[in-house]
Design a protein around this motif. Structure first.
Motif, PDB file in Angstrom:
ATOM      1  N   TRP A 433      77.923  -1.691  23.992  1.00 50.42           N
ATOM      2  CA  TRP A 433      78.561  -2.770  23.300  1.00 50.42           C
ATOM      3  C   TRP A 433      79.713  -2.582  23.986  1.00 50.42           C
ATOM      4  N   SER A 435      84.180  -4.798  23.952  1.00 50.87           N
ATOM      5  CA  SER A 435      85.058  -5.727  23.437  1.00 50.87           C
ATOM      6  C   SER A 435      86.402  -5.715  24.111  1.00 50.87           C
ATOM      7  N   ASP A 436      87.286  -6.313  23.676  1.00 50.12           N
ATOM      8  CA  ASP A 436      88.627  -6.266  24.306  1.00 50.12           C
ATOM      9  C   ASP A 436      89.310  -4.995  24.099  1.00 50.12           C
TER      10      ASP A 436
END
Length: 457
Positions: A433, A435-436
């Motif tokens: 996973w 994200s930013d």
């Protein structure tokens, strides 16, 4: 080697020489032929009188275009069983561009000879000699039914009640341990996840599971197999002499009686020793064929359907059998017990308990279908769709969240460095996973080294 789950799997695992020796028994040949797929039977019959090798490509002329897949499966099965054997190319053969045009087969010579003797003989006699009846036919059939049910129920009861395992014969105890149905802990046996699933299988799949384990440990595999196959051709209620049997066959008969397949009844007016095959033994081989062809939830004559299911998840079981009630408790919450009936509810909690024990939704639905009351069998589908669909939905709840062990990475030197690390984790196949703010990946020494290298740059 993978554990055999059907008698065909077990036969395929045997050495070629052992199979050749088995095919010297015409009853074994008959039993195997009876259990083959219909298309495979056609091949055996057509090859019976063929003396020259046939190429695999030429066999395609016997098959409809939409049956090619089934054709290949049947040929592979026949070759794996050594019923058909690959032979060298005949002299003068011109090599073909099609690989199957260069592969040739013939029927196994031993199988061909013995099976030919079988179909040419109108009245082939068994080496198990029938004796004159001494008791009423209906009486002995009822006695046989009760005996076989009692023997096998004792095995299943012991799995649900560890205190009863001590009453089991040591040979049966070894088999349930060997098959992984039970495990030993604190000087007693306890049922495993596989054991809970075993309880919901149909009777003949259960018996074959134990029999295959028995065959893998016995010193007389060939004698045991030939005897099991021949039992399926005997007559219910008829008793057979054991006086002429070898010590090996006598030991096997004693072992099979532990499963409820053989009944040795004391005859007051007869000095000759004998045995009766039970219905379980007679139907064993032919039922294997049904299971092999995908029909694993067949009704058996030994148990009348007793389960009624309503669309509101209520269940009514017309039984007073402690074993049947104990099995139902694995996925049904029993609310009332009456002299000849129990009532219960199929709930989210009861189904989740079963799922935790390794029982699948399809096994629960299959068990209810297999033991459905005759009135339920008039419905289609037998188990109400609302009930079946909800059980499957409760099963999928357990897979909505997937747990993965890994490491969370954050606080990177720059967005470009983070992007490079994420891309490298993807290439390694360890990224879970991102994200930013950071990313989550499986533990990897290569990824750790790369992150150190990028961070120092």
């Amino acid at each position: 080697m993978a554990t055999a789950t059907t008698v065909f799997d077990y036969l395929i695992s045997l050495p070629r020489g052992t199979l050749h020796a088995l095919y010297a028994d015409p009853w074994t040949c008959q039993a195997i032929f009876r259990d083959l797929h219909g298309l495979a039977k056609q091949y055996v019959v057509r090859l019976m009188f063929v003396s020259t090798p046939m190429s695999l490509s030429s066999l395609l002329n016997w098959v409809k275009p939409d049956e090619i897949s089934q054709h290949k499966d049947c040929l592979e099965k026949l070759i794996a069983l050594h019923v058909c054997e690959e032979v060298s190319q005949p002299q003068g053969h011109i090599p073909s561009k099609n690989p199957d045009g260069n592969r040739f087969i013939l029927l196994n010579k031993t199988f061909q000879m013995k099976f030919n003797d079988t179909i040419a003989s109108a009245n082939q006699e068994s080496w198990l000699k029938p004796l004159e009846p001494t008791v009423d036919q209906k009486k002995i059939e009822k006695e046989l039914q009760e005996y076989s049910q009692r023997c096998f129920d004792a095995i299943l009861n012991s799995m649900l009640n560890p205190k009863e395992t001590k009453s089991l014969h040591p040979s049966i105890q070894r088999l349930v341990l060997q098959t992984g149905l039970m495990e030993e802990a604190k000087n007693s046996l306890h049922i495993t996840s596989k054991g809970f699933q075993f309880l919901l299988w149909d009777t003949y799949t259960q018996i074959w599971t134990l029999l295959l384990a028995y065959l893998s440990t016995t010193e007389n595999q060939r004698d045991a197999l030939s005897l099991i196959f021949q039992l399926s051709f005997l007559k219910m209620g008829q008793h057979y002499s054991t006086n002429h049997l070898s010590p090996s066959h006598l030991r096997i008969i004693q072992d099979l009686s532990l499963f409820g397949l053989i009944y040795q009844r004391r005859e007051n007016n007869r000095t000759e020793k004998s045995f009766y095959p039970t219905r379980l033994a007679i139907a064993l081989s032919s039922t294997q064929s049904a299971a092999h062809n995908g029909n694993t939830h067949t009704h058996t004559s030994s148990s009348e359907g007793y389960i009624m299911i309503e669309q509101n998840y209520r269940m009514y079981a017309y039984t007073n059998s402690p074993l049947q009630i104990a099995v139902l408790k694995q996925f049904v919450k029993i609310t009332y017990k009456l002299p000849n009936m129990v009532m219960g509810m199929i709930s989210r909690e009861s189904v989740r308990d079963a799922l935790r024990h390794g029982i699948t939704a399809n096994q629960m639905i299959g068990y209810m279908r297999q033991h459905a009351h005759p009135e339920m069998l008039k419905n289609f589908p037998v188990v109400p769709e609302t009930v079946a669909d909800q059980i499957r939905l409760w099963e999928t709840e357990r897979s909505r969240i997937k747990y993965e062990k890994g490491i969370y990475y954050e606080k990177f030197p720059s967005p470009a460095a983070q992007a490079n690390m994420v891309e490298y984790a993807k290439q390694l196949g360890v990224l879970l996973w991102s994200s930013d703010a950071g990313f989550f990946a499986k533990e990897s020494d290569l990824l750790k080294e790369y992150i150190k290298k990028v961070s120092k740059a």
